[in-house]
Design a protein around this motif. Structure first.
Motif, short mmCIF file in Angstrom:
data_model
loop_
_atom_site.label_atom_id
_atom_site.label_comp_id
_atom_site.label_asym_id
_atom_site.label_seq_id
_atom_site.Cartn_x
_atom_site.Cartn_y
_atom_site.Cartn_z
N ILE A 200 53.60 50.75 6.13
CA ILE A 200 54.51 49.90 6.11
C ILE A 200 55.61 49.82 7.35
O ILE A 200 55.48 50.92 7.83
CB ILE A 200 55.34 49.69 5.00
CG1 ILE A 200 56.09 50.95 4.57
CG2 ILE A 200 54.47 49.24 3.63
CD1 ILE A 200 57.02 50.94 3.47
N SER A 201 55.91 48.97 7.81
CA SER A 201 56.79 48.70 9.21
C SER A 201 58.44 48.97 8.49
O SER A 201 58.75 48.67 7.38
CB SER A 201 56.57 47.51 9.64
OG SER A 201 57.07 46.37 8.98
N THR A 202 59.00 49.20 9.57
CA THR A 202 60.54 49.33 9.51
C THR A 202 61.11 47.81 9.11
O THR A 202 61.93 47.99 8.27
CB THR A 202 61.32 49.64 10.87
OG1 THR A 202 60.76 51.11 11.20
CG2 THR A 202 62.81 49.79 10.74
N GLU A 203 60.79 46.99 9.69
CA GLU A 203 61.14 45.41 9.25
C GLU A 203 61.06 45.16 7.78
O GLU A 203 61.91 44.54 7.27
CB GLU A 203 60.41 44.39 10.31
CG GLU A 203 60.59 44.45 11.72
CD GLU A 203 60.05 45.77 12.29
OE1 GLU A 203 60.70 45.99 13.50
OE2 GLU A 203 59.03 46.29 11.85
N ILE A 204 59.69 45.42 7.43
CA ILE A 204 59.34 45.07 5.91
C ILE A 204 60.60 45.77 4.94
O ILE A 204 60.90 45.54 4.12
CB ILE A 204 58.11 45.21 5.48
CG1 ILE A 204 57.85 44.46 4.28
CG2 ILE A 204 57.56 46.67 5.14
CD1 ILE A 204 58.08 42.98 4.34
N VAL A 205 60.62 47.14 5.48
CA VAL A 205 61.60 47.87 4.64
C VAL A 205 62.87 47.65 4.69
O VAL A 205 63.70 47.53 3.63
CB VAL A 205 61.58 49.56 5.08
CG1 VAL A 205 62.73 50.30 4.28
CG2 VAL A 205 60.30 50.12 5.06
N LEU A 206 63.42 46.98 5.82
CA LEU A 206 64.69 46.56 5.80
C LEU A 206 64.81 45.13 5.08
O LEU A 206 65.84 44.61 4.32
CB LEU A 206 65.19 46.03 7.71
CG LEU A 206 65.27 47.25 8.35
CD1 LEU A 206 65.65 46.83 9.63
CD2 LEU A 206 66.43 48.26 7.74
N LYS A 207 63.97 44.36 4.86
CA LYS A 207 63.81 43.14 3.81
C LYS A 207 63.96 43.52 2.42
O LYS A 207 64.43 42.89 1.88
CB LYS A 207 62.29 42.34 4.22
CG LYS A 207 62.53 41.16 3.45
CD LYS A 207 61.14 40.25 3.65
CE LYS A 207 61.18 39.19 2.82
NZ LYS A 207 59.83 38.37 3.10
N ILE A 208 63.25 44.74 2.10
CA ILE A 208 63.24 45.35 0.66
C ILE A 208 64.85 45.59 0.52
O ILE A 208 65.49 45.22 -0.64
CB ILE A 208 62.54 46.61 0.60
CG1 ILE A 208 61.00 46.06 0.54
CG2 ILE A 208 63.05 47.04 -0.52
CD1 ILE A 208 60.13 47.17 0.49
N LEU A 209 65.52 46.19 1.61
CA LEU A 209 66.82 46.81 1.30
C LEU A 209 67.83 45.58 1.30
O LEU A 209 68.77 45.44 0.47
CB LEU A 209 67.29 47.55 2.69
CG LEU A 209 66.60 48.99 2.60
CD1 LEU A 209 67.10 49.71 3.87
CD2 LEU A 209 66.48 49.74 1.32
N SER A 210 67.49 44.42 1.82
CA SER A 210 68.36 43.20 2.14
C SER A 210 68.21 42.36 0.77
O SER A 210 69.15 41.59 0.16
CB SER A 210 68.28 42.42 3.23
OG SER A 210 66.89 41.77 3.22
N SER A 211 66.96 42.35 0.02
CA SER A 211 66.65 41.80 -1.21
C SER A 211 66.78 42.49 -2.44
O SER A 211 67.39 41.99 -3.27
CB SER A 211 64.95 41.18 -1.05
OG SER A 211 64.91 40.61 0.16
N CYS A 212 66.67 43.92 -2.36
CA CYS A 212 66.89 44.58 -3.37
C CYS A 212 68.36 45.34 -3.36
O CYS A 212 68.54 46.54 -2.94
CB CYS A 212 65.78 45.68 -3.99
SG CYS A 212 64.33 44.91 -3.95
N THR A 213 69.39 44.54 -3.57
CA THR A 213 70.70 44.99 -3.34
C THR A 213 71.10 46.02 -4.32
O THR A 213 72.23 46.88 -3.97
CB THR A 213 71.66 43.95 -3.26
OG1 THR A 213 71.72 43.30 -4.67
CG2 THR A 213 71.32 42.76 -2.25
N LEU A 214 70.59 46.39 -5.44
CA LEU A 214 70.84 47.38 -6.48
C LEU A 214 70.28 48.69 -6.06
O LEU A 214 70.40 49.78 -6.89
CB LEU A 214 70.55 46.72 -7.88
CG LEU A 214 71.14 45.48 -8.36
CD1 LEU A 214 70.93 44.87 -9.40
CD2 LEU A 214 72.89 45.58 -8.02
N LEU A 215 69.29 48.53 -5.18
CA LEU A 215 68.70 49.92 -4.91
C LEU A 215 69.45 51.22 -4.84
O LEU A 215 70.61 51.09 -3.91
CB LEU A 215 67.94 49.87 -3.61
CG LEU A 215 66.34 49.41 -3.76
CD1 LEU A 215 65.54 49.48 -2.69
CD2 LEU A 215 65.36 50.53 -5.00
N GLU A 216 69.29 52.26 -5.62
CA GLU A 216 69.94 53.50 -5.48
C GLU A 216 69.01 54.64 -4.88
O GLU A 216 69.62 55.55 -4.34
CB GLU A 216 70.32 53.94 -6.76
CG GLU A 216 71.29 52.94 -7.29
CD GLU A 216 71.49 53.18 -8.67
OE1 GLU A 216 70.84 54.13 -9.46
OE2 GLU A 216 72.59 52.74 -9.47
#
Length: 322
Positions: A200-216
């Motif tokens: 996976i790419s850095t860009e898609i990981v950043l998308k996960i982080l911006s969408s899944c705001t509760l991630l711990e």
């Protein structure tokens, strides 16, 4: 009253209490030892009281596929719709996935690592997994973005997703950004996400982080193309712990190889499923037969448990008794 014992007899405990007690025993003991103690304990094992939480993942890593299907069918049938947790590895039969879905009304934790499910079967059963909050589909190499999208669409309560992969399964893939995108688009309540060894790419990981705001917690071990700036991460996601991508660890490649070793002579197996003659107890044979023949579908199922003398152990490949 005078003359009566001040202690309650164990065989008088209600089935719910017995079920809680028996959870502290191994699967082997519950299925082979407890039924022979007394009738009330045998009935508790046959009923749903012991099978609201089924964890046979360790055992399933070593058993033969046909025996695994029989075990899963028997235990899920016994749970009688009260199943809350199921952990089993290496399922390969679509019928088993359908059976799980049919009994998933109360299911909250579902761990199916190394199972051979397809995108199509996941799409068919995902609608019945709406109560699941913890899901483990690690090393399931036959599913991809369509399956994850179906899960995210129907499992709105999902807070933990384990989707780790084996390096050999992803070595020939150009990109798995579609899987990550399915997660980012459909699973906003995730608190823990494991995606080790994904391409996976850095860009898609950043998308996960911006969408899944509760991630711990985010596991990115082996995701070599991902480059996350420490300063950026600490400033924007101070409560998030990220593991990887550059972590020197000993991957479980040996364990993976061992999972294909179904040798009946393995010392790991002190007991095994076998088709053949049925053993029995001295009393109440009807109840015992029902134990292995849930609704008539498991009439050939037998648990053979060795507790004999040490010199006979080698005959069956079982370890000597302690």
């Amino acid at each position: 009253m005078e003359g009566e014992s001040e202690f309650r007899h164990w065989d008088e405990l209600i089935p719910d209490a017995l079920g809680l007690i028996f959870r502290n025993l191994s699967l082997q003991e519950v299925l082979t030892v407890i039924p022979g103690v007394c009738k009330s304990w045998r009935r508790a094992v046959i009923g749903p009281y012991c099978w609201q939480e089924i964890d046979i993942e360790e055992w399933s890593n070593r058993c033969q596929p046909g025996h695994l299907d029989r075990m899963v069918e028997m235990l899920i049938t016994r749970s009688s719709g009260s199943l809350r947790k199921l952990c089993v590895s290496g399922l390969h039969n679509d019928m088993m996935f359908s059976l799980i879905a049919e009994n998933a009304g109360s299911l909250q934790t579902l761990r199916l690592p190394r199972s051979e499910m397809s995108d199509s079967i996941v799409d068919q059963i995902a609608g019945r997994l709406s109560a699941v909050t913890i899901l483990d589909l690690s090393y399931c190499s036959k599913i991809g973005a369509p399956a994850l999208e179906a899960i995210g669409k129907h499992c709105k309560l999902l807070v933990v997703l384990c989707r780790n992969m084996h390096p050999l399964d992803t070595a020939d893939k150009l990109s798995q950004d579609d899987e990550a995108n399915a997660i980012a688009s459909t699973m906003p309540k995730l608190k823990r996400l494991e995606m080790a060894y994904h391409v996976i790419s850095t860009e898609i990981v950043l998308k996960i982080l911006s969408s899944c705001t509760l991630l711990e917690f985010l596991d990115l071990r082996g995701c070599w193309d991902v480059k996350l700036d420490d300063k950026f991460m600490k400033g924007n996601f101070p409560n998030l712990k990220v593991l990887g991508p550059f972590v020197m660890d000993y991957y479980e490649i040996n364990d993976w190889d061992d999972c294909s070793d179904y040798s009946d002579g393995s010392e790991y197996l002190a007991w095994e499923f076998l088709a053949g003659e049925m053993g029995d107890y001295d009393d109440d044979d009807e109840i015992y037969e029902g134990m292995w023949d849930d609704e008539g579908r498991l009439e050939e199922l037998e648990l053979r448990f060795y507790d004999g003398i040490e010199e006979d152990a080698g005959i069956y490949g079982w370890p000597p008794s302690p």
